[in-house]
Design a protein around this motif. Structure first.
Motif, PDB file in Angstrom:
ATOM      1  N   ARG A  46      -8.991  -1.590   8.196  1.00  0.00           N
ATOM      2  CA  ARG A  46     -10.061  -1.970   7.270  1.00  0.00           C
ATOM      3  C   ARG A  46     -10.110  -3.490   7.088  1.00  0.00           C
ATOM      4  N   GLU A  94      -5.285   0.625   6.235  1.00  0.00           N
ATOM      5  CA  GLU A  94      -5.641  -0.588   5.498  1.00  0.00           C
ATOM      6  C   GLU A  94      -5.704  -1.805   6.425  1.00  0.00           C
ATOM      7  N   ILE A 107       0.365  -6.686   4.981  1.00  0.00           N
ATOM      8  CA  ILE A 107       0.126  -5.390   4.354  1.00  0.00           C
ATOM      9  C   ILE A 107       1.384  -4.578   4.647  1.00  0.00           C
ATOM     10  N   SER A 125      -0.353   4.662   4.598  1.00  0.00           N
ATOM     11  CA  SER A 125      -1.723   4.135   4.607  1.00  0.00           C
ATOM     12  C   SER A 125      -1.833   2.726   5.188  1.00  0.00           C
ATOM     13  N   VAL A 145       0.862  -1.192   0.000  1.00  0.00           N
ATOM     14  CA  VAL A 145       0.000   0.000   0.000  1.00  0.00           C
ATOM     15  C   VAL A 145       0.895   1.238   0.000  1.00  0.00           C
TER      16      VAL A 145
END
Length: 125
Positions: A84, A81, A118, A77, A73
């Motif tokens: 989320r 993320e 991530i 961010s 990402v």
């Protein structure tokens, strides 16, 4: 040496519940679900995207995982993320924030326990 033109087309996964896994990963990646019955396909969400294919597992889940996905990402961010993904059903495992100066990542597990990360890379100055 010749340059290769190989790119990632799709990731194929077995699942106890292929539809639920496809729904989770569709929400994480923005890929649209197609297919039905026992198997589900998420088409790439752009020219640089990748597809995902989910089919029923025919054997018990392995106790170890030899590979996992690293999703990248934009810098700054990752935390958003990660939040989320957790809201969508992922489980937080751990962060690696200071081990390597060129990357920070959070390791999560999808609803069936498959690990994924991530990651974000700082801008090159």
């Amino acid at each position: 040496m010749t340059s290769s033109k190989i790119s990632l087309g799709a990731i194929n996964m077995t699942a106890e519940n292929p539809q639920a896994q496809a729904t989770f990963w569709s929400a994480v990646t923005g890929n649209e679900i197609s297919g039905g019955g026992d198997s589900f396909y998420l088409a790439p969400n752009g020219p640089d995207g990748f597809g995902m294919f989910f089919q029923p597992s025919s054997e018990p889940r392995l106790q170890s995982q030899d590979s996992h996905m690293d999703l990248t990402v934009p810098w700054g961010s990752r935390e958003e993320e990660v939040r989320r993904a957790i809201e969508l059903g992922a489980t937080y495992k751990w962060d690696v924030l200071e081990e390597h100066e060129h990357v920070q990542w959070t390791t999560l597990a999808d609803p069936e326990g498959n690990l994924f990360c991530i990651a974000e890379h700082p801008p090159v100055s």
